[in-house]
Design a protein around this motif. Structure first.
Motif, PDB file in Angstrom:
ATOM      1  N   TRP A 472      25.405   7.174  -9.914  1.00 50.97           N
ATOM      2  CA  TRP A 472      24.306   7.997  -9.389  1.00 50.97           C
ATOM      3  C   TRP A 472      23.279   8.340 -10.463  1.00 50.97           C
ATOM      4  CZ3 TRP A 472      23.152  10.345  -4.543  1.00 50.97           C
ATOM      5  CH2 TRP A 472      22.132  11.289  -4.588  1.00 50.97           C
ATOM      6  N   SER A 473      23.728   8.835 -11.593  1.00 49.01           N
ATOM      7  CA  SER A 473      22.837   9.442 -12.593  1.00 49.01           C
ATOM      8  C   SER A 473      22.121   8.384 -13.432  1.00 49.01           C
ATOM      9  CB  SER A 473      23.646  10.366 -13.510  1.00 49.01           C
ATOM     10  OG  SER A 473      24.267  11.394 -12.769  1.00 49.01           O
ATOM     11  N   PRO A 474      21.057   8.772 -14.105  1.00 49.76           N
ATOM     12  CA  PRO A 474      20.374   7.838 -15.007  1.00 49.76           C
ATOM     13  C   PRO A 474      21.313   7.307 -16.084  1.00 49.76           C
ATOM     14  CG  PRO A 474      19.037   9.795 -14.644  1.00 49.76           C
ATOM     15  CD  PRO A 474      20.368  10.082 -14.023  1.00 49.76           C
ATOM     16  N   ALA A 475      21.050   6.096 -16.540  1.00 48.00           N
ATOM     17  CA  ALA A 475      21.898   5.474 -17.562  1.00 48.00           C
ATOM     18  C   ALA A 475      21.920   6.275 -18.848  1.00 48.00           C
ATOM     19  CB  ALA A 475      21.419   4.047 -17.832  1.00 48.00           C
ATOM     20  N   THR A 476      20.887   7.060 -19.085  1.00 52.88           N
ATOM     21  CA  THR A 476      20.819   7.858 -20.311  1.00 52.88           C
ATOM     22  C   THR A 476      21.787   9.037 -20.298  1.00 52.88           C
ATOM     23  OG1 THR A 476      18.959   9.044 -19.304  1.00 52.88           O
ATOM     24  CG2 THR A 476      18.431   7.245 -20.813  1.00 52.88           C
ATOM     25  N   VAL A 477      22.355   9.341 -19.143  1.00 55.91           N
ATOM     26  CA  VAL A 477      23.383  10.394 -19.055  1.00 55.91           C
ATOM     27  C   VAL A 477      24.699   9.745 -19.451  1.00 55.91           C
ATOM     28  CG1 VAL A 477      24.570  12.033 -17.556  1.00 55.91           C
ATOM     29  CG2 VAL A 477      22.134  11.568 -17.220  1.00 55.91           C
ATOM     30  N   ASN A 478      25.087   9.864 -20.726  1.00 55.98           N
ATOM     31  CA  ASN A 478      26.238   9.102 -21.202  1.00 55.98           C
ATOM     32  C   ASN A 478      27.043   9.810 -22.295  1.00 55.98           C
ATOM     33  OD1 ASN A 478      24.515   8.883 -23.385  1.00 55.98           O
ATOM     34  ND2 ASN A 478      23.983   6.730 -22.977  1.00 55.98           N
ATOM     35  N   ASN A 479      26.883  11.130 -22.416  1.00 62.97           N
ATOM     36  CA  ASN A 479      27.627  11.872 -23.432  1.00 62.97           C
ATOM     37  C   ASN A 479      29.054  12.119 -22.945  1.00 62.97           C
ATOM     38  OD1 ASN A 479      28.719  14.448 -24.709  1.00 62.97           O
ATOM     39  ND2 ASN A 479      26.922  14.063 -25.988  1.00 62.97           N
ATOM     40  N   ILE A 480      30.028  11.525 -23.608  1.00 59.56           N
ATOM     41  CA  ILE A 480      31.412  11.593 -23.138  1.00 59.56           C
ATOM     42  C   ILE A 480      31.971  13.008 -23.236  1.00 59.56           C
ATOM     43  CG2 ILE A 480      33.771  10.840 -23.660  1.00 59.56           C
ATOM     44  CD1 ILE A 480      32.627   8.084 -24.311  1.00 59.56           C
ATOM     45  N   ASP A 481      31.703  13.698 -24.321  1.00 59.10           N
ATOM     46  CA  ASP A 481      32.223  15.068 -24.457  1.00 59.10           C
ATOM     47  C   ASP A 481      31.689  15.971 -23.356  1.00 59.10           C
ATOM     48  OD1 ASP A 481      33.744  14.436 -26.657  1.00 59.10           O
ATOM     49  OD2 ASP A 481      32.253  15.106 -28.119  1.00 59.10           O
ATOM     50  N   ASP A 482      30.404  15.847 -23.062  1.00 62.81           N
ATOM     51  CA  ASP A 482      29.837  16.682 -22.010  1.00 62.81           C
ATOM     52  C   ASP A 482      30.363  16.270 -20.643  1.00 62.81           C
ATOM     53  OD1 ASP A 482      27.885  18.833 -21.333  1.00 62.81           O
ATOM     54  OD2 ASP A 482      27.023  17.220 -20.116  1.00 62.81           O
ATOM     55  N   MET A 483      30.607  14.972 -20.461  1.00 68.36           N
ATOM     56  CA  MET A 483      31.205  14.512 -19.213  1.00 68.36           C
ATOM     57  C   MET A 483      32.547  15.192 -18.987  1.00 68.36           C
ATOM     58  SD  MET A 483      33.873  12.365 -18.052  1.00 68.36           S
ATOM     59  CE  MET A 483      34.136  11.095 -19.303  1.00 68.36           C
ATOM     60  N   TYR A 484      33.398  15.244 -20.026  1.00 69.41           N
ATOM     61  CA  TYR A 484      34.706  15.876 -19.871  1.00 69.41           C
ATOM     62  C   TYR A 484      34.570  17.382 -19.628  1.00 69.41           C
ATOM     63  CZ  TYR A 484      37.756  11.911 -20.919  1.00 69.41           C
ATOM     64  OH  TYR A 484      38.458  10.733 -20.851  1.00 69.41           O
ATOM     65  N   ARG A 485      33.600  18.009 -20.267  1.00 67.60           N
ATOM     66  CA  ARG A 485      33.386  19.440 -20.026  1.00 67.60           C
ATOM     67  C   ARG A 485      33.107  19.696 -18.551  1.00 67.60           C
ATOM     68  NH1 ARG A 485      29.151  22.546 -19.088  1.00 67.60           N
ATOM     69  NH2 ARG A 485      27.621  20.894 -19.467  1.00 67.60           N
ATOM     70  N   ARG A 486      32.215  18.900 -17.990  1.00 68.29           N
ATOM     71  CA  ARG A 486      31.853  19.087 -16.592  1.00 68.29           C
ATOM     72  C   ARG A 486      32.947  18.602 -15.648  1.00 68.29           C
ATOM     73  NH1 ARG A 486      28.102  15.791 -15.577  1.00 68.29           N
ATOM     74  NH2 ARG A 486      27.946  14.753 -17.597  1.00 68.29           N
ATOM     75  N   LEU A 487      33.715  17.598 -16.089  1.00 64.97           N
ATOM     76  CA  LEU A 487      34.794  17.071 -15.252  1.00 64.97           C
ATOM     77  C   LEU A 487      35.870  18.132 -15.025  1.00 64.97           C
ATOM     78  CD1 LEU A 487      35.552  14.369 -13.880  1.00 64.97           C
ATOM     79  CD2 LEU A 487      36.932  13.842 -15.878  1.00 64.97           C
TER      80      LEU A 487
END
Length: 678
Positions: A472-487
């Protein structure tokens, strides 16, 4: 000396979950295309109302009503003065105002965009279609925040639309059957993270899972009594459609058809007694493409099945044909020679070419796994790639529409970070703009060899939310640490929908431990994961459809958070030592060292857990070595060669599997040991 005290278990959990205690306004998943924030707060109270303007339909009213109930449950605020959102709810000054232009169609490429704007007085969601508005409501629920004065919607301006039109989840209900309620709760999860295609794998060697009134032997003989009635299918399709989700059926041919051939053996290539397959894997039984009676059978079957699924696409599988039954059968070999077919894949292409007009006649578009990508196949089909990126990019370069599943196989127990970086259109693919347009999107695939209805949620969620964001999100959304925070926060939101990926664990641990006291088991379970890829079912011979899936490897979940956090703590400590990090590491190691004593007590009444005895003992020895290493590092004391050799022997032993699981804290402790040696 380092303080050698154990942190209480309840406090230990806070170390892991601490990063999740953040303002939920910045924890959206998937991340919107564009987002700007302001300082305004739109307060939620008992007077909160939802209104709809424009040209709404019944679907939007139902989803708006569901939004009100979910908002009430999330905040505990009594919103019962507005029981259901109806056409009469059109006050343009309502706290939540939805403007929608038309009813969206459940089709590939429909407009799913929306705008969402919040100030201190109102939230306004504007969308061209009701599907876009429904996505906006999901975002708004994720935005709910709190402070000392209560709950509110934070000030934002959002424009959002998907990067890819096809954002799917394959749910295999053939290898292990999944009841209707399991399908529904996973549809709720999909809607929450804006996925829009449920791909149902409905038949395989182990069973045919849909009632056929034309060929009733399919459910009577080939399902073990576990199948969806046609009314069940209609209910699932309607439930999905209510949430803006399409349902694409897969009826696999010509291989993986042991169930069909059990019911109708006259269509088999080799005449033998056929029974439902109880093991998992790839098998030789395959339909006979030279049998002209096969095609009228398939036409009637696909016509009936297609009538149950209104979506434009039907998946024919086409994968994992060994070719052995064709190459060993004289009349089929003669047919191949007579038609100049050099190998069995040429015969499969012939079969697909015969099947294609049947699918077209039902009004559907044919799609299949990348094995059907062969010379001579028309380009109005869709290729679903699972064996690698090469076939995927070759297919679009040759003008075929394609969907990526390679890298999204969630049944392989790989971490969310692995799936998250798997982009369908990386720069390395060197695709033109027109070729990129042929990439429809992707699908996470939940094959059910190693799961049942009890455990399937834990293998899908929350990791699939990371895949949903990638699509869904733009390809530039790719920070793994922030992904885990939100996950972490997304996982809690998914649980609130009724998904069992967290809740199943405690009952299963109590069952395994035969006790209400599961602390020692929980300490072990939190640092192990099931064997990855296909290693758990070694040689496809360890498990059958009747095996127990309530063991240590089933209560252990993929992508454990505690080992990931511990590993980061160790890396940070070794890069820049600090008393706080040293203390945290010491306390975890102490817990793991001492846990084996308590785990052995559990084993007295739980023989089923004996397969984890080696893991528990190795964890204790490993943690003890880690404590020694940490002490040496702290004291800046040189270690002797014998200690290092013995410690590395412990590390090697700790890498051995137990109960089809592996310890996930071996690497960070090995880093401590090696640092001590330096």
């Amino acid at each position: 000396m380092i303080r050698k005290s154990i942190l209480l278990f309840g406090l230990m959990v806070l170390v892991v979950m601490g990063d999740a205690q953040v303002n939920n306004a910045f924890s959206l998943m998937p991340v919107p295309s564009q987002l700007e924030t302001n300082s305004k707060k739109c307060r939620i109270n008992e007077g909160t109302r939802v209104a709809v303007k424009g040209h709404p339909d019944a679907r939007l009213f139902a989803e708006a009503s569901r939004f009100v109930r979910r908002l009430s449950n999330k905040t505990g605020i009594f919103l019962d003065k507005q029981g259901f959102v109806a056409a009469s709810d059109s006050n343009e000054h309502a706290l939540v105002l939805i403007n929608v232009q038309r009813q969206g169609n459940l089709k590939l490429g429909e407009d799913e965009s929306y705008n969402l704007a919040t100030n201190e007085n109102q939230v306004v969601i504007t969308a061209n279609t009701d599907i876009g508005a429904i996505h906006g409501l999901e975002t708004l629920l994720q935005l709910v925040s709190s402070d000392e004065n209560g709950y509110y919607f934070p000030g934002v301006t959002i424009f959002d639309e998907p990067r890819f039109a096809w954002r799917g989840l394959l749910l295999d209900v053939a290898l292990h059957f999944m009841p209707v309620d399991v399908v529904k709760r996973n549809l709720d999860g999909m809607a929450a993270v804006k996925m829009n295609v449920l791909h149902m794998h409905l038949c395989n060697d182990q069973g045919f899972r849909v009632e056929s009134k034309v060929f009733p032997r399919l459910q009577k003989v080939a399902s073990d009594g576990q199948y969806y009635t046609q009314e069940d299918i209609k209910e699932i399709v309607a439930y999905a459609g209510q949430r803006g989700i399409r349902v694409v059926p897969e009826f696999v041919v010509p291989a993986h058809t042991t169930a069909i051939l059990t019911a109708y053996p006259e269509f088999a290539s080799v005449k033998r007694d056929y029974t439902l397959q109880r093991y998992f894997g790839v098998f030789n039984p395959v339909m006979d493409p030279t049998n002209e009676k096969l095609y009228p059978f398939l036409e009637k079957l696909y016509t009936e099945m297609a009538s149950l699924f209104p979506d434009a696409y039907v998946h024919i599988g086409g994968d994992e044909n060994t070719g052995k039954d064709w190459e060993s059968t004289p009349h089929i070999k003669s047919f191949m020679q007579a038609h100049g077919m050099k190998n069995y894949m040429a015969l499969q292409t012939y079969f697909n070419q015969r099947l294609l007009p049947i699918i077209r006649k039902t009004g559907k578009i044919m799609m299949g796994w990348d094995e059907i990508f062969q010379p001579g196949v028309p380009k109005d089909i869709v290729i679903q790639s699972w064996r690698g990126n090469e076939a995927f990019y070759n297919s679009v370069k040759q003008g075929y529409k394609a969907i990526l599943s390679y890298g999204y196989y969630i049944d392989l127990i790989q971490p969310a970070s692995y799936h998250y970086v798997n982009d369908p259109t990386p720069d390395s693919a060197r695709l033109t703009g027109e070729q990129k347009k042929l990439i429809l999107g992707g699908e996470a695939t939940m094959w059910s060899e190693m799961v049942t209805a009890e455990t399937v949620d834990s293998r899908i969620w929350p990791r699939t939310a990371a895949i949903a964001e990638r699509l869904w999100s733009p390809a530039t959304v790719n920070n793994i640490d922030d992904m885990y925070r939100r996950l972490n926060i997304t996982s809690l939101n998914l649980e609130a929908l009724g998904l069992q990926h967290i809740a199943y664990k405690q009952p299963m641990m109590r069952q395994l431990a035969n006790s209400y006291d599961t602390k020692a088991l929980e300490v072990l379970v939190n640092v192990i994961e099931p064997l990855k890829i296909y290693e758990r079912n070694q040689g496809d011979t360890m498990y059958t459809v009747f095996s127990p899936f309530t063991k240590l490897a089933d209560v252990a979940t993929p992508d454990q958070e505690l080992p990931r956090v511990f590993n980061k703590q160790v890396d940070s400590f070794l890069a820049k030592p600090s008393p706080e990090l040293e203390k945290n590491i010491w306390e975890w190691l102490t817990v793991w060292k001492n846990n084996d004593v308590q785990f052995k007590i559990v084993l007295r009444n739980a023989p089923v857990l004996r397969e984890g005895a080696g893991l528990s003992e190795n964890l204790s020895l490993l943690a003890s070595a880690g404590l020694d290493a940490l002490q040496h590092i702290h004291d800046k004391q040189k270690v002797n060669a014998d200690w290092l050799k013995q410690s590395l022997t412990i590390v090697a032993a700790a890498r051995q599997q137990g109960g089809r699981c592996e310890l996930q804290v071996v690497d960070p402790i090995e880093k401590l040991i090696k640092q001590a040696a330096e």
